[in-house]
Design an enzyme around this catalytic site. Sequence first.
Site, PDB file in Angstrom:
ATOM      1  N   GLY A 222      49.465  -4.526  45.038  1.00  0.00           N
ATOM      2  CA  GLY A 222      49.931  -4.032  43.749  1.00  0.00           C
ATOM      3  C   GLY A 222      51.205  -4.715  43.318  1.00  0.00           C
TER       4      GLY A 222
ATOM      5  N   GLY B  21      52.694  -3.825  40.144  1.00  0.00           N
ATOM      6  CA  GLY B  21      53.341  -3.085  39.058  1.00  0.00           C
ATOM      7  C   GLY B  21      54.805  -2.909  39.424  1.00  0.00           C
ATOM      8  N   LEU B  22      55.455  -1.966  38.780  1.00  0.00           N
ATOM      9  CA  LEU B  22      56.892  -1.825  39.048  1.00  0.00           C
ATOM     10  C   LEU B  22      57.164  -1.512  40.508  1.00  0.00           C
ATOM     11  CD1 LEU B  22      58.134  -0.128  35.805  1.00  0.00           C
ATOM     12  CD2 LEU B  22      58.602  -2.434  36.626  1.00  0.00           C
ATOM     13  N   ALA B  23      56.325  -0.669  41.117  1.00  0.00           N
ATOM     14  CA  ALA B  23      56.563  -0.320  42.519  1.00  0.00           C
ATOM     15  C   ALA B  23      56.327  -1.536  43.416  1.00  0.00           C
ATOM     16  CB  ALA B  23      55.652   0.832  42.932  1.00  0.00           C
TER      17      ALA B  23
ATOM     18  N   ARG C  86      55.642  18.074  29.075  1.00  0.00           N
ATOM     19  CA  ARG C  86      54.319  17.705  28.567  1.00  0.00           C
ATOM     20  C   ARG C  86      53.259  18.780  28.763  1.00  0.00           C
ATOM     21  NH1 ARG C  86      54.601  11.443  30.693  1.00  0.00           N
ATOM     22  NH2 ARG C  86      56.195  10.893  29.172  1.00  0.00           N
TER      23      ARG C  86
ATOM     24  N   ARG D  77      54.999  15.813  35.935  1.00  0.00           N
ATOM     25  CA  ARG D  77      56.061  14.797  35.890  1.00  0.00           C
ATOM     26  C   ARG D  77      56.763  14.852  34.539  1.00  0.00           C
ATOM     27  NH1 ARG D  77      56.513   9.762  33.667  1.00  0.00           N
ATOM     28  NH2 ARG D  77      54.316   9.552  33.142  1.00  0.00           N
TER      29      ARG D  77
HETATM   30  C1  LIG Z   1      50.463   4.162  28.083  1.00  0.00           C
HETATM   31  C2  LIG Z   1      51.434   4.570  29.147  1.00  0.00           C
HETATM   32  C3  LIG Z   1      52.785   4.644  28.860  1.00  0.00           C
HETATM   33  C4  LIG Z   1      53.691   5.033  29.845  1.00  0.00           C
HETATM   34  N1  LIG Z   1      55.021   5.100  29.539  1.00  0.00           N
HETATM   35  C5  LIG Z   1      55.900   5.474  30.490  1.00  0.00           C
HETATM   36  C6  LIG Z   1      57.300   5.543  30.202  1.00  0.00           C
HETATM   37  O1  LIG Z   1      57.738   5.268  29.096  1.00  0.00           O
HETATM   38  N2  LIG Z   1      58.129   5.914  31.200  1.00  0.00           N
HETATM   39  C7  LIG Z   1      57.694   6.224  32.449  1.00  0.00           C
HETATM   40  O2  LIG Z   1      58.507   6.536  33.314  1.00  0.00           O
HETATM   41  N3  LIG Z   1      56.371   6.130  32.748  1.00  0.00           N
HETATM   42  C8  LIG Z   1      55.483   5.772  31.809  1.00  0.00           C
HETATM   43  N4  LIG Z   1      54.146   5.707  32.120  1.00  0.00           N
HETATM   44  C9  LIG Z   1      53.728   5.857  33.522  1.00  0.00           C
HETATM   45  C10 LIG Z   1      54.014   4.548  34.270  1.00  0.00           C
HETATM   46  O3  LIG Z   1      53.752   3.455  33.431  1.00  0.00           O
HETATM   47  C11 LIG Z   1      53.198   4.381  35.545  1.00  0.00           C
HETATM   48  O4  LIG Z   1      53.221   5.554  36.288  1.00  0.00           O
HETATM   49  C12 LIG Z   1      53.784   3.262  36.401  1.00  0.00           C
HETATM   50  O5  LIG Z   1      53.952   2.098  35.634  1.00  0.00           O
HETATM   51  C13 LIG Z   1      52.907   2.974  37.604  1.00  0.00           C
HETATM   52  O6  LIG Z   1      53.447   1.874  38.278  1.00  0.00           O
HETATM   53  P1  LIG Z   1      52.886   1.435  39.692  1.00  0.00           P
HETATM   54  O7  LIG Z   1      53.688   0.255  40.107  1.00  0.00           O
HETATM   55  O8  LIG Z   1      52.862   2.594  40.590  1.00  0.00           O
HETATM   56  O9  LIG Z   1      51.366   1.021  39.429  1.00  0.00           O
HETATM   57  P2  LIG Z   1      50.677   0.025  38.368  1.00  0.00           P
HETATM   58  O10 LIG Z   1      51.622  -0.516  37.377  1.00  0.00           O
HETATM   59  O11 LIG Z   1      49.482   0.758  37.873  1.00  0.00           O
HETATM   60  O12 LIG Z   1      50.213  -1.191  39.243  1.00  0.00           O
HETATM   61  C14 LIG Z   1      49.112  -1.125  40.095  1.00  0.00           C
HETATM   62  C15 LIG Z   1      48.975  -2.464  40.768  1.00  0.00           C
HETATM   63  O13 LIG Z   1      48.062  -2.329  41.835  1.00  0.00           O
HETATM   64  C16 LIG Z   1      47.103  -3.358  41.793  1.00  0.00           C
HETATM   65  N5  LIG Z   1      45.887  -2.823  42.406  1.00  0.00           N
HETATM   66  C17 LIG Z   1      45.320  -1.607  42.254  1.00  0.00           C
HETATM   67  N6  LIG Z   1      44.251  -1.486  43.047  1.00  0.00           N
HETATM   68  C18 LIG Z   1      44.133  -2.636  43.723  1.00  0.00           C
HETATM   69  C19 LIG Z   1      43.229  -3.114  44.698  1.00  0.00           C
HETATM   70  N7  LIG Z   1      42.239  -2.364  45.163  1.00  0.00           N
HETATM   71  N8  LIG Z   1      43.398  -4.372  45.154  1.00  0.00           N
HETATM   72  C20 LIG Z   1      44.408  -5.155  44.695  1.00  0.00           C
HETATM   73  N9  LIG Z   1      45.312  -4.743  43.799  1.00  0.00           N
HETATM   74  C21 LIG Z   1      45.169  -3.496  43.318  1.00  0.00           C
HETATM   75  C22 LIG Z   1      46.981  -3.728  40.338  1.00  0.00           C
HETATM   76  O14 LIG Z   1      46.496  -5.036  40.237  1.00  0.00           O
HETATM   77  C23 LIG Z   1      48.427  -3.578  39.896  1.00  0.00           C
HETATM   78  O15 LIG Z   1      49.113  -4.768  40.191  1.00  0.00           O
HETATM   79  C24 LIG Z   1      53.232   5.344  31.138  1.00  0.00           C
HETATM   80  C25 LIG Z   1      51.870   5.283  31.424  1.00  0.00           C
HETATM   81  C26 LIG Z   1      50.967   4.925  30.432  1.00  0.00           C
HETATM   82  C27 LIG Z   1      49.522   4.945  30.753  1.00  0.00           C
END
Ligand SMILES: Cc1cc2nc3c(=O)[nH]c(=O)nc-3n(C[C@H](O)[C@H](O)[C@H](O)COP(=O)(O)OP(=O)(O)OC[C@H]3O[C@@H](n4cnc5c(N)ncnc54)[C@H](O)[C@@H]3O)c2cc1C
Length: 644
Positions: A40, A42-44, A337, A442
């Site tokens: 992954g 994403g931000l995490a 929410r 949340r």
């Molecule tokens: C429209 C929208 C707006 C939002 N706005 C806000 C906001 O303003 N403020 C806020 O705090 N939160 C907001 N959120 C929530 C927030 O965006 C998410 O909770 C957060 O970005 C999740 O980040 P993450 O790094 O956990 O996962 P993600 O960003 O979902 O990243 C997941 C990663 O895992 C990888 N991955 C997944 N499964 C696999 C696999 N099997 N094999 C290989 N790679 C895989 C993907 O490729 C990706 O790189 C919003 C959510 C949405 C839907």
Amino acid sequence: MSLDAKIPQGPLAEKWSKHKFDLKLVNPANKRKYDIIIVGTGLAGASAAASLAELGYNVKSFCFQDSPRRAHSIAAQGGINAAKNYQNDGDSVYRLFYDTIKGGDYRAREGNVYRLAEVSVNIIDQCVAQGVPFAREYGGLLDNRSFGGSQVSRTFYARGQTGQQLLLGAYSALNRQIHAGKVKMYTRTEMLDVVTIDGHAKGIVTRNMITGAIETHAGHAVLLCTGGYSNVFYLSTNAIGSNVTAAWRAHKRGAFFGNPCYTQIHPTCIPVTGDHQSKLTLMSESLRNDGRVWAPKTVEIAEQLRKGTLRADQVKEDERDYFLERKYPAFGNLVPRDVASRNAKEMVQEGKGVGGSGFAVFLDFADAIKRLGEETVKAKYGNLFDMYIQITNENPYKQPMRIYPAVHYTMGGLWVDYNLSTNVPGLYALGECNFSDHGANRLGASALMQGLSDGYFVIPYTLGDYLAKIGPKKVDTSHPAFEATKKDVITYINKLLALKGTKTVNEYHRDLGHIMWEYCGMARTEEGLKKAKGLIQALKADFWKNAIVTGENEEVNASLERAGRIADFIELGELMVDDALMRRESCGGHFRVESQTEDGEAKRDDENFAFVAAWEFKGENQPEVLHKEQLVFESVHLSQRNYA
Ligand SMILES: Cc1cc2nc3c(=O)[nH]c(=O)nc-3n(C[C@H](O)[C@H](O)[C@H](O)COP(=O)(O)OP(=O)(O)OC[C@H]3O[C@@H](n4cnc5c(N)ncnc54)[C@H](O)[C@@H]3O)c2cc1C
């Protein structure tokens, strides 16, 4: 098995500092000897990969998109919370902690949430140093706005594209490490299983999504940063690709799943228009800083609005019900929410819904435009307004937006302890993939905060402790566990490819979504949940009989990718229903109709349900086993949430 959350002893405000000191360290020269797998970006995931590589570990980073910067985090709109108190409006680490615990309806751990609030201030400094262009006020200082569930302004933002700007920051830091050779990046690669040796996670099995090659990767630890599972509902605000497969397969290898039924329904989304849709669009919560939510006071006016014989701007002021302001004067439109969503649903149930379908209420900017001017409103929310215009062909500068709740975020996820470790040693979960900090609901702008807290500020400390304990002995894929897990993955893929029925996997996904929304969505009843369980079991049986998966493994095959993800969603759906059935109380986003106050608010049962539900997989078609982690509250007093 007893669940140890490993919350450090001592006063709340000192737990994290003390814990950091107590954790073992890996010396700089030894860090080079450890390989870390991070799934992954994403931000995490991106923040964890960049930070761990910067520390000197060898990182392998995976994502299924064609670039790490296309992770779903890019979609985040409204902002990120931090207790900087730049506004001098009474904020503090303790207040952010308190708001988050209360917002989550007292179903999160105090220790975790306090740490989150504590490191929130560091996140902003880190991101500013990376060049993230947060909005600034006229004096040059960073600007803030308000999000739900708080009475202070602590949300940092970059217009309505905060996620994109934060991800560009993390992605730049990640790229720097890719360039330095400390991170090896695998794009278009899907993780399909976890490899465990002697109970410890030691690697993963992946599928190359271009060639179909099934590969194994070894490491001293595996970090899952794979996002949330809102798409179990088919229609959600999440990116179409977001899925639960990584977490679910890890669950089937022994990782407990925490609070799976806790789902967030976001109040301000563009309403569903029909069965042709594959996704829903969020209108950020930030809009509730200036937008006023209302519905017509009478069913008659609502009917005229639905038929189109009356325009919203023609409804007189005294014929409007600003129901959130009326019921919750202290928080007004910025109630959390779950509360806002339930109230919108109530309006619709009373026949006061608007729009063609009647499944909408208004979010009105007329007052804000009068007060601030159209240019200021445009500067704050312009891209969100543009999105609304493009999707609905209506102009929110002239007419109020139509909004309705939609599935948005999942508070549940892999169970982790204070160190972000699952119960499988060596397997960690970060960001939305874990269940950790948000309880049953949340607060807005807290997911970005948690993802970056986990990646930049928590895992760099806690992972070192585990690595120091296991030592740097090389792990490689020659161990038979890798071949055995790879064989399981190939067998499963072949089973999917052998499905030659008539119904597309997408249709199954849509059916599942209908069941989940109807019976495990905004309101849940014992009767409905029992019905849903039967329906999901029947859907699963039908899937394995009548689904069609086209093409082969050795090619780009969206049908195959989807089939695997939907099969996992179906199984997860059943667990969510079990969890919702078991939790005979209402809390946050989990609203059991049988458990509500006289005013229709969520009624908790602290005596019997103040615990984290952690579910253990026991084999295909076997009931899962529930483990309870009792929540201990030493600093806050549990009370009925009150936003009035
Ligand atoms: C429209 C929208 C707006 C939002 N706005 C806000 C906001 O303003 N403020 C806020 O705090 N939160 C907001 N959120 C929530 C927030 O965006 C998410 O909770 C957060 O970005 C999740 O980040 P993450 O790094 O956990 O996962 P993600 O960003 O979902 O990243 C997941 C990663 O895992 C990888 N991955 C997944 N499964 C696999 C696999 N099997 N094999 C290989 N790679 C895989 C993907 O490729 C990706 O790189 C919003 C959510 C949405 C839907």
